[in-house]
Design a protein around this motif. Structure first.
Motif, PDB file in Angstrom:
ATOM      1  N   ARG A 161       0.821  -1.212   0.000  1.00  0.00           N
ATOM      2  CA  ARG A 161       0.000   0.000   0.000  1.00  0.00           C
ATOM      3  C   ARG A 161       0.854   1.262   0.000  1.00  0.00           C
ATOM      4  O   ARG A 161       0.498   2.259  -0.606  1.00  0.00           O
ATOM      5  CB  ARG A 161      -0.900   0.011   1.249  1.00  0.00           C
ATOM      6  N   ASP A 162       1.986   1.221   0.711  1.00  0.00           N
ATOM      7  CA  ASP A 162       2.825   2.411   0.844  1.00  0.00           C
ATOM      8  C   ASP A 162       4.166   1.993   1.406  1.00  0.00           C
ATOM      9  O   ASP A 162       4.379   0.824   1.755  1.00  0.00           O
ATOM     10  CB  ASP A 162       2.155   3.443   1.767  1.00  0.00           C
ATOM     11  N   VAL A 163       5.076   2.942   1.496  1.00  0.00           N
ATOM     12  CA  VAL A 163       6.363   2.710   2.141  1.00  0.00           C
ATOM     13  C   VAL A 163       6.525   3.681   3.299  1.00  0.00           C
ATOM     14  O   VAL A 163       5.952   4.773   3.289  1.00  0.00           O
ATOM     15  CB  VAL A 163       7.544   2.879   1.153  1.00  0.00           C
ATOM     16  N   VAL A 164       7.296   3.286   4.293  1.00  0.00           N
ATOM     17  CA  VAL A 164       7.620   4.149   5.423  1.00  0.00           C
ATOM     18  C   VAL A 164       9.119   4.362   5.393  1.00  0.00           C
ATOM     19  O   VAL A 164       9.897   3.410   5.476  1.00  0.00           O
ATOM     20  CB  VAL A 164       7.190   3.507   6.768  1.00  0.00           C
ATOM     21  N   LEU A 165       9.524   5.629   5.235  1.00  0.00           N
ATOM     22  CA  LEU A 165      10.928   5.975   5.094  1.00  0.00           C
ATOM     23  C   LEU A 165      11.364   6.897   6.215  1.00  0.00           C
ATOM     24  O   LEU A 165      10.561   7.643   6.771  1.00  0.00           O
ATOM     25  CB  LEU A 165      11.175   6.664   3.743  1.00  0.00           C
ATOM     26  N   ASP A 166      12.647   6.849   6.513  1.00  0.00           N
ATOM     27  CA  ASP A 166      13.221   7.715   7.538  1.00  0.00           C
ATOM     28  C   ASP A 166      14.591   8.165   7.066  1.00  0.00           C
ATOM     29  O   ASP A 166      15.527   7.364   7.004  1.00  0.00           O
ATOM     30  CB  ASP A 166      13.325   6.960   8.863  1.00  0.00           C
ATOM     31  N   ASP A 167      14.701   9.461   6.703  1.00  0.00           N
ATOM     32  CA  ASP A 167      15.973  10.012   6.227  1.00  0.00           C
ATOM     33  C   ASP A 167      16.583   9.167   5.118  1.00  0.00           C
ATOM     34  O   ASP A 167      17.734   8.713   5.206  1.00  0.00           O
ATOM     35  CB  ASP A 167      16.968  10.167   7.380  1.00  0.00           C
ATOM     36  N   ASP A 168      15.813   8.958   4.046  1.00  0.00           N
ATOM     37  CA  ASP A 168      16.250   8.208   2.865  1.00  0.00           C
ATOM     38  C   ASP A 168      16.496   6.731   3.149  1.00  0.00           C
ATOM     39  O   ASP A 168      17.101   6.029   2.337  1.00  0.00           O
ATOM     40  CB  ASP A 168      17.524   8.808   2.246  1.00  0.00           C
ATOM     41  N   GLU A 169      16.052   6.247   4.288  1.00  0.00           N
ATOM     42  CA  GLU A 169      16.232   4.835   4.621  1.00  0.00           C
ATOM     43  C   GLU A 169      14.867   4.182   4.769  1.00  0.00           C
ATOM     44  O   GLU A 169      13.967   4.717   5.420  1.00  0.00           O
ATOM     45  CB  GLU A 169      17.025   4.694   5.923  1.00  0.00           C
TER      46      GLU A 169
END
Length: 218
Positions: A161-169
């Motif tokens: 459904r989606d992606v969860v990213l944190d500072d390009d990670e």
């Protein structure tokens, strides 16, 4: 894929599939189709953008193999919110970005030889084409609607459904489980194994599925 350098004003956790993508000169060039992630470091390397018909030239031409998916290096992203991605490159520079897919003629087999002979006498012959994605073997392709399979059994867990990213990670993938009336769950990056043209594979057992975290974004 090369990175064009550091950017400012970007919150990578706001990347969402379908967000409109604009060049630095304000041109709407397309929408975010999927992301390319390093399978080891979980760093996002590039965005694959599906160009609009106007930007790609499809509304002016009828070429059968016009490719309208382009790979934008993550360093060319200037600002992000949930519905919009603004690049640090102009529309002219975006037009020169390499296509994400290319097509090669497949090796000629016996059946092709016969069709070529027929074509030489006035018939038609269309060669078989092999599609090749411009990504490294150690990169994962993650797109909305992609199947997520259990790597040990091949059973379908659900769809992306989606992606969860944190500072390009990459932190995780939001998955809609198969079946009705099920909540989206967060599949953390540590459980991702590999990807191919059809699916992502998760290194889980069916017993592990009960412990996946429901996804309730703030």
């Amino acid at each position: 894929m090369t990175d064009t350098g550091p950017t400012q004003g970007r919150r990578s956790e706001d990347f969402h599939f379908g967000a409109k993508v604009y060049s630095s000169d304000g041109r709407h060039i397309g929408s975010l189709r999927f992301v390319i992630v390093d399978s080891e470091a979980s760093d996002i390397h590039a965005l694959v953008v599906k160009e609009t018909h106007r930007f790609s030239g499809h509304h002016d031409a009828c070429a059968p193999l016009m490719e309208d998916d382009i790979a934008i290096p993550i360093g060319a992203v200037r600002e992000v919110d949930r519905n919009r991605v603004t690049l640090s490159i102009t529309s002219a520079q975006a037009r020169r970005t390499e296509p994400y897919l290319t097509y090669q003629c497949a090796p000629i087999d016996k059946g092709d030889e016969e069709r070529i002979l027929i074509a030489q006498t006035g018939g038609e012959y269309a060669p078989h084409l092999v599609e090749e994605a411009h990504k490294r073997l150690d990169e994962l392709e993650i797109r909305r609607g992609e199947n997520v399979m259990l790597g040990r059994t091949g059973k379908k867990l659900g769809t992306v459904r989606d992606v969860v990213l944190d500072d390009d990670e990459l932190a995780g993938v939001v998955v809609r489980p198969v079946g009705f009336f099920k909540e989206d769950v967060l599949l953390q990056v540590r459980f991702l194994g590999r990807s191919d043209d059809l699916a992502l594979f998760a290194q889980l057992t069916e017993a592990d599925l009960e412990h996946l975290t429901p996804f309730h974004p703030a």
